[in-house]
Write an enzyme that holds these catalytic residues in place. Structure first.
Site, PDB file in Angstrom:
ATOM      1  N   GLU A 142       0.838  -1.190   0.000  1.00 10.96           N
ATOM      2  CA  GLU A 142       0.000   0.000   0.000  1.00 10.96           C
ATOM      3  C   GLU A 142       0.877   1.244   0.000  1.00 10.96           C
ATOM      4  O   GLU A 142       1.752   1.396   0.869  1.00 10.96           O
ATOM      5  CB  GLU A 142      -0.902   0.043   1.235  1.00 10.96           C
ATOM      6  CG  GLU A 142      -2.010  -0.991   1.245  1.00 10.96           C
ATOM      7  CD  GLU A 142      -2.968  -0.788   2.410  1.00 10.96           C
ATOM      8  OE1 GLU A 142      -4.126  -1.218   2.280  1.00 10.96           O
ATOM      9  OE2 GLU A 142      -2.569  -0.198   3.445  1.00 10.96           O
ATOM     10  N   CYS A 143       0.673   2.116  -0.957  1.00  8.66           N
ATOM     11  CA  CYS A 143       1.358   3.407  -1.045  1.00  8.66           C
ATOM     12  C   CYS A 143       2.878   3.216  -0.950  1.00  8.66           C
ATOM     13  O   CYS A 143       3.507   2.780  -1.897  1.00  8.66           O
ATOM     14  CB  CYS A 143       0.833   4.367   0.015  1.00  8.66           C
ATOM     15  SG  CYS A 143       1.148   6.103  -0.382  1.00  8.66           S
ATOM     16  N   GLY A 144       3.493   3.509   0.195  1.00  9.78           N
ATOM     17  CA  GLY A 144       4.931   3.321   0.311  1.00  9.78           C
ATOM     18  C   GLY A 144       5.351   1.891   0.062  1.00  9.78           C
ATOM     19  O   GLY A 144       6.413   1.625  -0.540  1.00  9.78           O
TER      20      GLY A 144
END
Length: 439
Positions: free
Chosen positions: A328-330
Site C-alpha cells: 500500500e502506497c509506500g
C-alpha cells in the site's frame, strides 16, 4: 444495548491545536484512573499511534464515508470496556466531501452525531477576542442536532485577552471549558505528511505528560468528564475485516508503518498470525508466511537503505514465485522497479512491479478512493468494491503493469493511480479502509 459516553475534540479548521488538547486530555483522564478509549474521526493513520501512547489503549478510526453501518458499529464497540471515549476530529468540524459515502460525507460532526458525543471546540483566539464568540456560536448553531459541550480557547496572549474572549462567549451563550495561554513549545514535529510518526518522537512520553499538566492547570477536566454522553448502541458487533491469509508477514519499521488499527485487529481476532519484520534492517519475512503485506510509510526517506537491503528483496522475490504480496502506497513503491528521491537519485527497489515513482517531481495526492477490483487482491475477489484513502507526494513516472482496479475519487471522478498487478504481486496507492457492504 450500552451507552458509550464520550466527547469529540474538534475545531473550526486544522492547525488550531486540537491534537495537543487531545493528547493531554487522554493522559489526564488516564492519570485520574479512567479507562479511556480513543478514536479518530476520518482517515488518519498517524494520530492513532499518538493516542495509544497517551492512554495505553489502541485508537480506532470511525469514518462515515468509507465505512458501512456494520463496520462502523463494530469499531464503536471497542468502547464497551472503557469508562469514557475521547475522539479527535479531522480538519474542521463540518468538513467532509461533496458526495455521500456509505453512511455520510466523512465529517467529524457526523461521527459526533452518530455516537451522541458532545463536541468540544478548540478555538484559536490569536488575533481576535470577542469576535471568536461569533465563530463558536456559528459552529454551535449550524446543526442543532450536533451535541455541543463548549469551547477551549487556545493561544490566549494575556489575562486581558482572556477576559475579553470570555465576555464574548458569555454574550453568545457559549460555555468556556478552559483557556490555554499561548506557548511556543507545545507543537509536535512535522514533515510533509503531517506529524512525524509516534515511534520517531525523541521523547514522546515526556511531551504528552507536559500536555496533560498544561491542560490540568488551565482546563476544567472534571467539567469535560461530566459533559461526556453517548447513544445506546448494539453491543458485540463482530464485523471487523477478516484476514486475507492465516500467516501474514507484516513490514513494520520507520519506512512501513501506516496501517489502520481496525484492519489489524480484525485479522488478529479471527486467529491470523501476524509476524512483523523490518525491511530497513534488511530482515527477510517469515519464510512460512502465506502472505507478505507492505504498509505505507516513508520509503522516500530511506531509498538508499532499502536499495541496499538485498536479503529483504531476495526473500520477497522468492516468496512472490508461489505466494501473494501486497503493498500500500509506500509499500507499493518499494515493490516497484525504482524510487527517485527528492535529490533526483534513483534507488532500485524490489522490481516485482514495474512502477517507478519520483519524490523529486512532487505532486500532492489526497482524498478518499473507491476502487472496483479488476484483478484479485489478497482477501478480495475481482469485482469487489473497496474504499480507502490516498495521501502522498510521489509522482508516477512508469506504471507498465496491468491495472489492479478502476479507481475514482469521492465524487466518482477517475484517478490515474489504478494500482498494479503482476503475477502474485499487487499494489495500490490508496490505504484500504473497508470493502463495501454487500447491500
Amino acid at each position: 444495548m450500552t451507552e458509550r459516553p464520550g466527547i469529540l475534540i474538534s475545531a473550526p479548521s486544522s492547525g488550531t491545536g486540537k491534537t495537543t488538547v487531545m493528547l493531554g486530555l487522554l493522559r489526564a483522564f488516564a492519570e485520574d484512573g479512567l479507562r479511556v478509549q480513543p478514536f479518530k474521526s476520518g482517515p488518519d493513520y498517524i494520530d492513532p499511534a499518538f493516542h495509544q501512547a497517551a492512554c495505553g489503549r489502541a485508537s480506532f478510526n470511525l469514518d462515515t464515508w468509507a465505512m458501512g453501518p456494520a463496520l462502523f458499529a463494530a469499531i464503536s464497540a471497542e468502547a464497551n470496556s472503557a469508562d469514557i471515549c475521547v475522539a479527535e476530529g479531522s480538519m474542521g468540524l463540518y468538513d467532509g466531501v461533496a458526495t455521500q459515502g456509505q453512511i455520510g460525507f466523512g465529517s467529524s460532526a457526523e461521527t459526533a452525531q452518530a455516537m451522541g458525543w458532545p463536541v468540544v471546540l478548540v478555538v484559536d483566539v490569536s488575533g481576535q477576542a470577542q469576535s471568536a464568540a461569533a465563530t463558536a456560536l456559528g459552529f454551535q448553531a449550524y446543526n442543532p442536532d450536533i451535541p455541543f459541550a463548549g469551547v477551549i480557547l487556545n493561544r490566549c496572549a494575556s489575562p486581558r485577552h482572556e477576559r475579553l474572549a470570555r465576555l464574548g462567549m458569555e454574550a453568545a451563550g457559549v460555555r468556556v471549558l478552559g483557556v490555554l495561554p499561548r506557548r511556543g513549545d507545545l507543537t509536535l514535529p512535522e514533515r510533509h505528511l503531517g506529524l512525524i510518526q509516534a515511534i520517531e518522537h525523541p521523547d514522546l512520553d515526556a511531551a504528552i505528560a507536559g500536555y496533560a499538566a498544561f491542560l490540568k492547570e488551565h482546563v476544567d477536566i472534571a467539567a469535560l468528564r461530566n459533559a461526556a454522553q453517548g447513544r445506546e448502541t448494539v453491543v458485540g458487533a463482530t464485523a471487523l475485516p477478516p484476514p486475507p491469509a492465516q500467516r501474514i508477514a507484516l513490514a513494520q519499521d520507520a519506512a512501513f508503518s501506516f496501517t489502520y488499527p481496525h484492519i489489524l485487529e480484525g485479522w488478529r481476532r479471527a486467529g491470523a498470525e501476524i509476524t512483523p519484520f523490518s525491511p530497513l534492517a534488511d530482515e527477510s519475512q517469515d519464510p512460512s508466511a502465506d502472505l507478505v503485506w507492505l504498509p505505507g510509510g516513508y520509503p522516500e526517506l530511506h531509498g538508499a537503505t532499502l536499495a541496499a537491503a538485498t536479503r529483504f528483496k531476495t526473500a520477497l522475490r522468492t516468496h512472490a514465485e508461489t505466494r501473494p504480496i501486497h503493498g500500500e502506497c509506500g509499500g507499493y513503491m518499494a515493490l516497484g522497479a525504482a524510487l527517485i528521491d527528492k535529490d533526483g537519485v534513483r534507488h532500485e527497489m524490489a522490481g516485482l512491479l514495474g512502477l517507478v515513482t519520483s519524490y523529486e517531481k512532487r505532486k500532492f495526492h489526497l482524498g478518499y478512493r473507491r476502487a472496483v477490483l479488476r484483478a484479485g487482491l489478497p482477501g478480495h475477489e475481482p469485482g469487489t468494491a473497496l474504499r480507502g484513502h490516498e495521501f502522498h507526494y510521489s509522482t508516477i513516472l512508469e506504471q507498465p503493469d496491468a491495472p489492479l482496479a478502476e479507481v475514482a475519487d469521492a465524487d466518482g471522478n477517475p484517478v490515474p493511480e489504478t494500482g498494479s498487478a503482476r503475477g502474485m504481486v499487487t499494489g495500490t496507492f490508496f490505504h484500504l479502509i473497508s470493502a463495501e457492504d454487500a447491500a
